[in-house]
Design a protein around this motif. Structure first.
Motif, PDB file in Angstrom:
ATOM      1  N   ILE A  39       0.738  -1.269  -0.002  1.00  0.00           N
ATOM      2  CA  ILE A  39       0.133  -0.038  -0.080  1.00  0.00           C
ATOM      3  C   ILE A  39       0.954   1.275   0.107  1.00  0.00           C
ATOM      4  O   ILE A  39       1.631   1.571   0.982  1.00  0.00           O
ATOM      5  N   LYS A  40       0.967   1.883  -1.134  1.00  0.00           N
ATOM      6  CA  LYS A  40       1.935   3.014  -1.107  1.00  0.00           C
ATOM      7  C   LYS A  40       1.038   4.299  -0.785  1.00  0.00           C
ATOM      8  O   LYS A  40       0.136   4.855  -1.527  1.00  0.00           O
ATOM      9  N   LEU A  41       1.667   5.155   0.071  1.00  0.00           N
ATOM     10  CA  LEU A  41       0.911   6.223   0.518  1.00  0.00           C
ATOM     11  C   LEU A  41       1.943   7.077   1.163  1.00  0.00           C
ATOM     12  O   LEU A  41       3.351   6.836   1.315  1.00  0.00           O
ATOM     13  N   HIS A  42       1.571   8.259   1.730  1.00  0.00           N
ATOM     14  CA  HIS A  42       2.418   9.341   2.229  1.00  0.00           C
ATOM     15  C   HIS A  42       2.076   9.464   3.763  1.00  0.00           C
ATOM     16  O   HIS A  42       0.742  10.099   3.695  1.00  0.00           O
ATOM     17  N   TRP A  43       2.672   9.527   4.514  1.00  0.00           N
ATOM     18  CA  TRP A  43       1.981   9.510   6.067  1.00  0.00           C
ATOM     19  C   TRP A  43       2.452  10.798   6.497  1.00  0.00           C
ATOM     20  O   TRP A  43       2.124  11.104   7.897  1.00  0.00           O
ATOM     21  N   GLY A  44       3.007  11.930   5.743  1.00  0.00           N
ATOM     22  CA  GLY A  44       3.107  13.180   6.179  1.00  0.00           C
ATOM     23  C   GLY A  44       4.555  13.733   6.824  1.00  0.00           C
ATOM     24  O   GLY A  44       4.913  12.698   7.646  1.00  0.00           O
ATOM     25  N   GLU A  45       4.871  14.657   6.514  1.00  0.00           N
ATOM     26  CA  GLU A  45       6.179  15.258   6.862  1.00  0.00           C
ATOM     27  C   GLU A  45       5.995  15.642   8.503  1.00  0.00           C
ATOM     28  O   GLU A  45       4.973  15.789   8.784  1.00  0.00           O
ATOM     29  N   ARG A  46       6.920  15.508   9.311  1.00  0.00           N
ATOM     30  CA  ARG A  46       7.007  15.814  10.645  1.00  0.00           C
ATOM     31  C   ARG A  46       6.306  17.236  10.855  1.00  0.00           C
ATOM     32  O   ARG A  46       6.715  18.170  10.194  1.00  0.00           O
ATOM     33  N   ASP A  47       5.456  17.303  11.851  1.00  0.00           N
ATOM     34  CA  ASP A  47       4.874  18.556  12.095  1.00  0.00           C
ATOM     35  C   ASP A  47       3.475  19.234  10.952  1.00  0.00           C
ATOM     36  O   ASP A  47       2.960  20.070  11.192  1.00  0.00           O
ATOM     37  N   ASN A  48       3.604  18.153   9.972  1.00  0.00           N
ATOM     38  CA  ASN A  48       2.521  18.473   8.950  1.00  0.00           C
ATOM     39  C   ASN A  48       0.933  18.146   9.709  1.00  0.00           C
ATOM     40  O   ASN A  48       1.052  17.284  10.338  1.00  0.00           O
ATOM     41  N   ARG A  49       0.173  18.905   9.370  1.00  0.00           N
ATOM     42  CA  ARG A  49      -1.310  18.519   9.981  1.00  0.00           C
ATOM     43  C   ARG A  49      -2.239  18.043   8.838  1.00  0.00           C
ATOM     44  O   ARG A  49      -3.515  17.961   9.215  1.00  0.00           O
ATOM     45  N   SER A  50      -1.854  18.045   7.569  1.00  0.00           N
ATOM     46  CA  SER A  50      -2.940  18.055   6.622  1.00  0.00           C
ATOM     47  C   SER A  50      -2.898  16.210   6.070  1.00  0.00           C
ATOM     48  O   SER A  50      -3.664  16.195   5.173  1.00  0.00           O
ATOM     49  N   TYR A  51      -2.008  15.525   6.625  1.00  0.00           N
ATOM     50  CA  TYR A  51      -1.896  14.324   6.068  1.00  0.00           C
ATOM     51  C   TYR A  51      -3.137  13.483   6.224  1.00  0.00           C
ATOM     52  O   TYR A  51      -3.826  14.091   7.282  1.00  0.00           O
ATOM     53  N   LEU A  52      -3.436  12.201   5.587  1.00  0.00           N
ATOM     54  CA  LEU A  52      -4.523  11.557   5.726  1.00  0.00           C
ATOM     55  C   LEU A  52      -4.370  10.791   7.207  1.00  0.00           C
ATOM     56  O   LEU A  52      -3.105  10.101   7.279  1.00  0.00           O
ATOM     57  N   PRO A  53      -5.174  10.717   7.877  1.00  0.00           N
ATOM     58  CA  PRO A  53      -5.205   9.656   9.045  1.00  0.00           C
ATOM     59  C   PRO A  53      -4.953   8.397   8.725  1.00  0.00           C
ATOM     60  O   PRO A  53      -5.534   7.893   7.530  1.00  0.00           O
ATOM     61  N   ALA A  54      -4.348   7.546   9.703  1.00  0.00           N
ATOM     62  CA  ALA A  54      -4.142   6.194   9.448  1.00  0.00           C
ATOM     63  C   ALA A  54      -5.292   5.257   9.043  1.00  0.00           C
ATOM     64  O   ALA A  54      -5.199   4.143   8.804  1.00  0.00           O
ATOM     65  N   ASP A  55      -6.566   5.588   9.737  1.00  0.00           N
ATOM     66  CA  ASP A  55      -7.620   4.996   9.737  1.00  0.00           C
ATOM     67  C   ASP A  55      -7.834   4.383   8.188  1.00  0.00           C
ATOM     68  O   ASP A  55      -8.431   3.526   7.918  1.00  0.00           O
ATOM     69  N   TYR A  56      -7.647   5.089   7.136  1.00  0.00           N
ATOM     70  CA  TYR A  56      -7.831   4.740   5.812  1.00  0.00           C
ATOM     71  C   TYR A  56      -6.992   3.625   5.523  1.00  0.00           C
ATOM     72  O   TYR A  56      -7.261   2.574   4.669  1.00  0.00           O
ATOM     73  N   ALA A  57      -5.702   3.702   5.689  1.00  0.00           N
ATOM     74  CA  ALA A  57      -4.577   2.719   5.307  1.00  0.00           C
ATOM     75  C   ALA A  57      -5.062   1.429   5.915  1.00  0.00           C
ATOM     76  O   ALA A  57      -4.901   0.495   5.522  1.00  0.00           O
ATOM     77  N   LYS A  58      -5.704   1.607   7.323  1.00  0.00           N
ATOM     78  CA  LYS A  58      -6.065   0.178   8.014  1.00  0.00           C
ATOM     79  C   LYS A  58      -7.020  -0.353   7.390  1.00  0.00           C
ATOM     80  O   LYS A  58      -7.208  -1.591   7.059  1.00  0.00           O
ATOM     81  N   GLU A  59      -8.188   0.387   6.834  1.00  0.00           N
ATOM     82  CA  GLU A  59      -9.322   0.005   6.048  1.00  0.00           C
ATOM     83  C   GLU A  59      -8.818  -0.797   4.709  1.00  0.00           C
ATOM     84  O   GLU A  59      -9.554  -1.732   4.678  1.00  0.00           O
ATOM     85  N   GLN A  65      -6.791  -8.121   3.677  1.00  0.00           N
ATOM     86  CA  GLN A  65      -6.446  -9.394   4.386  1.00  0.00           C
ATOM     87  C   GLN A  65      -7.936 -10.164   4.402  1.00  0.00           C
ATOM     88  O   GLN A  65      -7.830 -11.551   4.394  1.00  0.00           O
ATOM     89  N   ALA A  66      -9.121  -9.512   4.150  1.00  0.00           N
ATOM     90  CA  ALA A  66     -10.225 -10.383   4.026  1.00  0.00           C
ATOM     91  C   ALA A  66     -10.258 -11.272   2.631  1.00  0.00           C
ATOM     92  O   ALA A  66     -10.768 -12.129   2.596  1.00  0.00           O
ATOM     93  N   GLN A  67      -9.381 -10.662   1.639  1.00  0.00           N
ATOM     94  CA  GLN A  67      -9.066 -11.594   0.526  1.00  0.00           C
ATOM     95  C   GLN A  67      -8.137 -12.730   0.515  1.00  0.00           C
ATOM     96  O   GLN A  67      -7.511 -13.361  -0.421  1.00  0.00           O
ATOM     97  N   GLY A  68      -7.387 -12.660   1.979  1.00  0.00           N
ATOM     98  CA  GLY A  68      -6.140 -13.558   1.887  1.00  0.00           C
ATOM     99  C   GLY A  68      -4.842 -13.008   1.587  1.00  0.00           C
ATOM    100  O   GLY A  68      -3.672 -13.591   1.592  1.00  0.00           O
ATOM    101  N   ALA A  69      -4.992 -11.865   1.177  1.00  0.00           N
ATOM    102  CA  ALA A  69      -3.643 -11.111   0.706  1.00  0.00           C
ATOM    103  C   ALA A  69      -2.786 -10.630   2.004  1.00  0.00           C
ATOM    104  O   ALA A  69      -3.405 -10.669   3.198  1.00  0.00           O
ATOM    105  N   LYS A  70      -1.781 -10.160   1.889  1.00  0.00           N
ATOM    106  CA  LYS A  70      -0.771 -10.006   2.880  1.00  0.00           C
ATOM    107  C   LYS A  70      -0.239  -8.323   2.484  1.00  0.00           C
ATOM    108  O   LYS A  70       0.719  -8.334   1.961  1.00  0.00           O
ATOM    109  N   PRO A  71      -0.922  -7.568   3.046  1.00  0.00           N
ATOM    110  CA  PRO A  71      -0.664  -6.179   2.841  1.00  0.00           C
ATOM    111  C   PRO A  71       0.561  -5.694   3.761  1.00  0.00           C
ATOM    112  O   PRO A  71       0.873  -6.231   4.840  1.00  0.00           O
ATOM    113  N   PHE A  72       1.020  -4.593   3.249  1.00  0.00           N
ATOM    114  CA  PHE A  72       2.212  -4.098   4.046  1.00  0.00           C
ATOM    115  C   PHE A  72       1.979  -2.714   3.378  1.00  0.00           C
ATOM    116  O   PHE A  72       1.724  -2.357   2.274  1.00  0.00           O
ATOM    117  N   VAL A  73       2.261  -1.574   4.307  1.00  0.00           N
ATOM    118  CA  VAL A  73       2.344  -0.259   4.065  1.00  0.00           C
ATOM    119  C   VAL A  73       3.738   0.374   3.613  1.00  0.00           C
ATOM    120  O   VAL A  73       4.851  -0.079   4.398  1.00  0.00           O
TER     121      VAL A  73
END
Ligand code: SF4
Ligand code: SF4
Length: 346
Positions: A39-59, A65-73
């Motif tokens: 899962i390719k994403l950007h978790w935000g620079e230090r002190d950045n406040r506009s990054y996407l919360p981790a809830d979406y990556a978790k979803e 995982q529900a399909q049996g795949a093995k994800p990593f971020v």
């Protein structure tokens, strides 16, 4: 198969996890049980406040995982100083922003390695790049989810899927090859000599000595644009070392080369949420320029970006970043076969 999958967030409450879940359920998944999926994403620079919360990556991880795949971020290290220049710092920044293996339920890695040397050259054979150097992630993953926070950007106008695949997969050297097309130029009557540009410059290209104004040694400057972004007086502007089009083309070439490796086993999702002037590479508060719309998904990054731009209206971003020939990204993508020439909607 629909070109786009849309899920808007009207009437929903943040974080819009339920909307993302509905979007994911619409995909014809290209992943098989036991596939390792990055899962390719950007978790935000230090002190950045506009990054996407981790809830979406978790979803996304839960859906895989529900399909049996093995994800990593994963993400890669960057050129500029701050909280993502080294893998160690980047993982700390990720954790500070809630991106931990415990929360995500899957591993999180910096894909160009702890020392930035876990990289590989892949064929490109385009006008600017015959090969491009990217993180060595292809042997770690059978498939990918490109999950991008869609927002403004000072040199590419917008940052979405194309940029997430291009700069996001690029090694530091490849990032530098793309950034070498511009450097800062000072408007002296705006400068307060605060020294922020000097403190932030990762290569010591910026220097200042009383009572002079700062100077920028172009032999040392890597064009990371961090000084331009962080100057509180807007005293620094981009000076293009080459035609502005060249940067747009290089960005697209790098993404296209990566796409050749991952197409057919990759899905693309743009989050049109918290749409800010600048990318999540900057610290601090980043002004929002558009309402939230939701998620756009698809199977082709140029299409998903073009649809995202249409939804927001490029004029909103052009107002804050005038004069960027962003259209070249789309026309060049067609010229080099990154997007089908038959796709007249772009
Ligand atoms: S950050 Fe801006 S205002 Fe401060 S010294 Fe540099 S150019 Fe001048
Ligand atoms: S002077 Fe060059 S290297 Fe230094 S921060 Fe500015 S753009 Fe980056």
């Amino acid at each position: 198969m629909a070109d786009f999958l849309l899920e808007n967030i009207a009437g929903k409450e943040k974080p819009y996890v339920e909307s993302l879940r509905k979007l994911l359920e619409q995909f014809q998944s290209p992943f098989a049980p036991d596939d390792s999926v990055g899962i390719k994403l950007h978790w935000g620079e230090r002190d950045n406040r506009s990054y996407l919360p981790a809830d979406y990556a978790k979803e996304i991880a839960v859906w895989l995982q529900a399909q049996g795949a093995k994800p990593f971020v994963f993400d890669t290290t960057v050129l500029y100083s701050g909280g993502r220049r080294t893998a160690e710092d980047s993982l700390k920044t990720a954790a500070d922003h809630g991106y931990t293996a415990d929360f995500l339920g899957c591993p999180i890695i910096v894909a160009d390695g702890m020392d930035g040397r876990d990289i590989v050259s892949i064929p490109a054979d385009y006008k600017h790049f015959k090969t491009v150097q990217v993180c060595s992630v292809f042997d770690k993953a059978k498939g990918f989810v490109i999950f991008s926070h869609f927002k403004g950007h000072m040199v590419s106008l917008f940052g979405g899927a194309i940029k997430n695949i291009s700069m996001g997969f690029a090694s530091r050297a490849q990032k530098q090859r793309m950034h070498s097309d511009y450097h800062p130029v000072l408007t002296q009557n705006k400068c307060t000599r605060c020294g922020i540009c000097v403190d932030i410059c990762p290569t010591k290209a910026a220097s200042i000595s009383e009572p002079d104004y700062p100077e920028y040694d172009l032999k040392k400057c890597i064009g990371c644009a961090q000084c331009i972004a962080m100057c509180p007086e807007l005293a620094l502007q981009i000076f293009w070392n080459s035609d502005m089009m060249v940067f747009q083309e290089k960005l697209v070439e790098t993404a296209a080369a990566v796409w050749k490796k991952i197409q057919g086993k990759t899905i693309v999702i743009n989050a049109l949420l918290n749409i800010t002037v600048e990318c999540d590479c900057l610290g601090g508060n980043n002004p929002v320029i558009s309402p939230d719309y939701g998620f756009i998904g698809g199977y082709q990054p140029v299409e998903v970006d073009a649809e995202s731009l249409k939804m927001i209206g490029p004029d909103i971003i052009e107002k804050v970043h005038p004069g960027i020939p962003w259209q070249r990204q789309l026309s060049y993508a067609r010229e080099i076969g990154f997007i089908s020439p038959m796709n007249k909607g772009i």
